[in-house]
Structure formats: structure tokens, C-alpha cells
Design a protein around this motif. Sequence first.
Motif, PDB file in Angstrom:
ATOM      1  N   ALA A  52       0.826  -1.202   0.000  1.00 12.94           N
ATOM      2  CA  ALA A  52       0.000   0.000   0.000  1.00 12.94           C
ATOM      3  C   ALA A  52       0.865   1.259   0.000  1.00 12.94           C
ATOM      4  O   ALA A  52       0.572   2.242  -0.684  1.00 12.94           O
ATOM      5  N   LEU A  53       1.964   1.197   0.780  1.00 15.67           N
ATOM      6  CA  LEU A  53       2.880   2.330   0.856  1.00 15.67           C
ATOM      7  C   LEU A  53       3.555   2.564  -0.499  1.00 15.67           C
ATOM      8  O   LEU A  53       3.655   3.714  -0.968  1.00 15.67           O
ATOM      9  N   GLN A  54       3.997   1.457  -1.138  1.00 18.94           N
ATOM     10  CA  GLN A  54       4.637   1.564  -2.442  1.00 18.94           C
ATOM     11  C   GLN A  54       3.665   2.108  -3.487  1.00 18.94           C
ATOM     12  O   GLN A  54       4.025   2.942  -4.328  1.00 18.94           O
ATOM     13  N   SER A  55       2.428   1.604  -3.410  1.00 16.64           N
ATOM     14  CA  SER A  55       1.403   2.061  -4.335  1.00 16.64           C
ATOM     15  C   SER A  55       1.109   3.544  -4.128  1.00 16.64           C
ATOM     16  O   SER A  55       0.948   4.298  -5.087  1.00 16.64           O
ATOM     17  N   ALA A  56       1.055   3.932  -2.868  1.00 20.36           N
ATOM     18  CA  ALA A  56       0.806   5.340  -2.551  1.00 20.36           C
ATOM     19  C   ALA A  56       1.955   6.221  -3.041  1.00 20.36           C
ATOM     20  O   ALA A  56       1.732   7.308  -3.597  1.00 20.36           O
ATOM     21  N   GLN A  58       4.006   5.476  -5.545  1.00 20.02           N
ATOM     22  CA  GLN A  58       3.962   5.490  -6.991  1.00 20.02           C
ATOM     23  C   GLN A  58       2.866   6.430  -7.494  1.00 20.02           C
ATOM     24  O   GLN A  58       3.062   7.189  -8.449  1.00 20.02           O
ATOM     25  N   LYS A  59       1.706   6.359  -6.827  1.00 18.20           N
ATOM     26  CA  LYS A  59       0.591   7.216  -7.205  1.00 18.20           C
ATOM     27  C   LYS A  59       0.942   8.681  -6.991  1.00 18.20           C
ATOM     28  O   LYS A  59       0.656   9.537  -7.841  1.00 18.20           O
ATOM     29  N   PHE A  60       1.605   8.942  -5.859  1.00 19.19           N
ATOM     30  CA  PHE A  60       2.015  10.310  -5.568  1.00 19.19           C
ATOM     31  C   PHE A  60       3.026  10.805  -6.607  1.00 19.19           C
ATOM     32  O   PHE A  60       2.940  11.942  -7.093  1.00 19.19           O
ATOM     33  N   LYS A  61       3.951   9.906  -6.989  1.00 20.95           N
ATOM     34  CA  LYS A  61       4.964  10.271  -7.971  1.00 20.95           C
ATOM     35  C   LYS A  61       4.304  10.548  -9.333  1.00 20.95           C
ATOM     36  O   LYS A  61       4.656  11.507 -10.017  1.00 20.95           O
ATOM     37  N   GLU A  62       3.359   9.668  -9.717  1.00 20.84           N
ATOM     38  CA  GLU A  62       2.679   9.845 -10.995  1.00 20.84           C
ATOM     39  C   GLU A  62       1.829  11.109 -10.995  1.00 20.84           C
ATOM     40  O   GLU A  62       1.786  11.843 -11.993  1.00 20.84           O
ATOM     41  N   GLU A  63       1.135  11.355  -9.864  1.00 20.65           N
ATOM     42  CA  GLU A  63       0.324  12.567  -9.761  1.00 20.65           C
ATOM     43  C   GLU A  63       1.199  13.814  -9.824  1.00 20.65           C
ATOM     44  O   GLU A  63       0.846  14.808 -10.470  1.00 20.65           O
ATOM     45  N   LYS A  64       2.352  13.716  -9.161  1.00 20.93           N
ATOM     46  CA  LYS A  64       3.280  14.842  -9.171  1.00 20.93           C
ATOM     47  C   LYS A  64       3.825  15.073 -10.583  1.00 20.93           C
ATOM     48  O   LYS A  64       3.928  16.212 -11.055  1.00 20.93           O
ATOM     49  N   LYS A  65       4.150  13.947 -11.254  1.00 19.74           N
ATOM     50  CA  LYS A  65       4.660  14.031 -12.612  1.00 19.74           C
ATOM     51  C   LYS A  65       3.587  14.576 -13.555  1.00 19.74           C
ATOM     52  O   LYS A  65       3.867  15.405 -14.428  1.00 19.74           O
ATOM     53  N   GLU A  66       2.354  14.096 -13.374  1.00 13.87           N
ATOM     54  CA  GLU A  66       1.242  14.554 -14.202  1.00 13.87           C
ATOM     55  C   GLU A  66       0.968  16.033 -13.988  1.00 13.87           C
ATOM     56  O   GLU A  66       0.726  16.781 -14.941  1.00 13.87           O
TER      57      GLU A  66
END
Length: 450
Positions: A52-56, A58-66
Motif C-alpha cells: 500500500a505504501l509503495q502504491s501510494a 507510486q501514485k504520488f509520484k505519478e500525480e506529481k509528474k502529471e
Amino acid sequence: MSKKRHLPDWMVLCKSRKMEEMQEEVNQKNDEKVQKRKEDIIKQKNAKFDKALQSAKQKFKEEKKEAASQVFEQIMNEQTKEIKFEGKLIYSSHTNDCNMLCEDIEMALCDSTEAFVGFDMEWPVSYKVGKEDKTALIQICTAPDTCYLFHISCMGSIPSNLKSLLLNKHIKKVGVNIESDIWKLERDYDIHVIDIIKNSMDDIGVLANKILGCNEHWSLEGLVKHLFNHKINKDPILRKGDWSKYPLSEEQKLYAATDAYVSYKVYEKLVNKQSSDLENIIIGLRRAIIYLCNQKNRVIVGAASNEKEEDKLKGVVIVMDQDGNHEKVYGEDQTKDISFTLPWKVTATNNANIFVIDNSGHEVEGRVVVLGQEDIINTAINSEDKHFAPSYFTTTPADNVVVFDSENCFLHVLNSSGNLITYISTKDKEIKAKLYKLNLVDCKYRKTYY
């Protein structure tokens, strides 16, 4: 009645001790199982937490990148200039008017050898599965400052002169994914488009891949951004609007005209780039002879560079495809003993052999060289005991090569491999008279032959 036997006290003690040990062993195993189960549960919980932490993360990184990408795109869009059609816009919704305009267009473009028009179509978007509305508007851009909008949904059919313009094989229609648009026109109206697709259509996306050396699925917007660093208006409300409604709004007219105009400009840019690339190939050459060979649409260039070796010119013969890519360069690799001084004339025979008149640099000296796929296969008529001055040659329908020797006044007839078949004296009055008519005879000054 038998008497019940009692175990001695030491045996009772031993048995009791054994039972206690067995119970302790059972308890220990149970404790280990319980402990293992607890550890497994903890591991599972930790694994779920880590996942869950890794997913969070990754999601945060993708959202930040987006978010960064959106900010960058917004900044670029704000700084990128929007391209718009600013020329003369002619809007036609009547058959007679359309016919007159199309007749004028054909007359204006018929004198051009490379006439082309930017082409696009619009139709209402249908949200019903399996249903597609008919083409409502045809846009044709004939020049950077002139664009026509033909509102054919108001006419009921394609007017005869518009059909004639579309079918005219001397006027090329250009656009992105234009073939699918042309086929839709046949589905919607009474017009057979196979001749358009075969003879007078060019997809600028395919052309861009060919000239730019890439393999992209281009949109019109992408081509504009890549070639001009501009953007075009792709407002979904306009794009999906009702194009069959009369009259079109000013915003719709500008949107439609811009698409055809941009197609025109993109095609013009790509064609100019292709011509420029071909010109760049011979930049730095002292003299270049270009021969267009029908076989495989090849271009053969004979030239001498400005560089000199031991005070002599360095010549090359370049075989290119129609896009300017080098297939073979003769004279560049000196290790193969192929060298030229000044390639003066170039021709080719049907067996793909290349004939070159190579000028030694002196007024009345030269040779004829025959080139195969790899090396020199023949050095034809290369006399050492007398001057040989080949000034002109031509290929005959029988695939022989006739060479004119201006110094000795002879015509040498060679076969397609460069072997001498015969020679004819040009001192004969009749032959000489014919050669004079062709401007080939002046044994003193070679420059008069070119």
C-alpha cells in the motif's frame, strides 16, 4: 478376589514425570504454532502495508509528474503561438455559386505543373452506435491567403464542378488521414474516388514520416507543433458541433478554414525541406551533372568537389534514390582504384550500368568510364597514343551508347557494357550537317556543347 496391584512409589514418580514432559512438549509445539501464526499474520500485514505504501508512493509520484506535465504543457501552450487562417475566406452554400468558384479554381491551377490544395472535411458527430452523419462541409485551401468552404449539406449533393475539381489528377489534394476522408465522401455522395486516391492525393502524415525519417502516427496538431512550433485550435465544442446547420458561425468558418490552410502549409514545408535536402547534397561541389534514371527512380550525380589532391580535382559519381539517400558513391573509396577528375556527362543503360565522361582537366583529353554495381567494369575508348575528347553521349532505344569525340571527329558506338561496336567519322558532310543541327560540332571549344 484378586488383589489390585500398586506400583511402587518410584515408578509412579517416573510415570508422572514422563507425562509432564510429554505435556510440556505438546505445549511447546502449540506455542510454536501460535507464534508462527502470529509471525505470519504480522508478515502479511507488513506486506500489505509495504504494498500500500509503495502504491501510494507510486501514485504520488505519478500525480506529481502529471501535475508537473500539466503545468509545463500550460506554460508551453501559453507561450506557443496559435496559427490561424487570416486570408480571404470564400463561403459557398449554393450549387450555382459553387460551380462557378470551382471552375475558377481549376482554371487558375491548371497552368501549374505541381498544383496542390489543402483539403479537409467536417460532419456532425453522431453518438448513435453504427451511425455516421453525412459530410457537411468541404474545405479547400488553394493558396496561403485563399480558402474556400463549400457547405454541401445545403446543396443536397456534390456540384458537378466541385466533383470535377476533386477528380482532377493534375491538382493534388493534401491532408492528414486524407484517404479515409475521401472514402467517406464516396459513401456519402455519388462520386467514385478511386482515381483521386490513385492519382491526386497525398497524406501529409505519411509524407512527413518519409521526409523526416520517422514512423509516427501524426495528427495535424502534432505536425504543426513539430514543424512550426505553433498550435491550432482543437476546441471539442467546435469540432463536435453541428456542421450541417446553416449558416455556419464565424468561429466554425475560421476553425474549418484553418485546418485546410494548415494542411497546405505543412505540405509546402515538407516539399521545400525535401528540395532543400537534395540541394544540400551537392553543396561544396565545383560542378555537378544530374541525370534522372527511370530505373527505380534513381538520381545519378556526377560532380567534382572543391578539394584537390596533388593539385587535381577530386571527382565522384553519386547514385541516390528519389529521396536523396545515397545508394552508392563511386570515387570516394580510393582503395578500389575508382577515381575521377571531373565527371562531365552521365547516362545509364537498362542493365543499370552507368556511363561517365570523365574530363582529365585538359581542354581535349578525357575518357568514358562504365560503372557496375560495385566497381569499374570497363574503361571504354581510353587511348594513350592520341588525344580523346569525349564531349557528349546519348543512349539509343537499342540500349547502345553513342559517344561524340570532338577532337578526332568520330562517333563511337558502344554496347551497354561499354564495348566498342563501331565508329563513324563525322567529317562526312551529311553527318556533320546533322551534328551541326544538334549543336554538337565545334571541335575547338568544348564549352559550346553544354
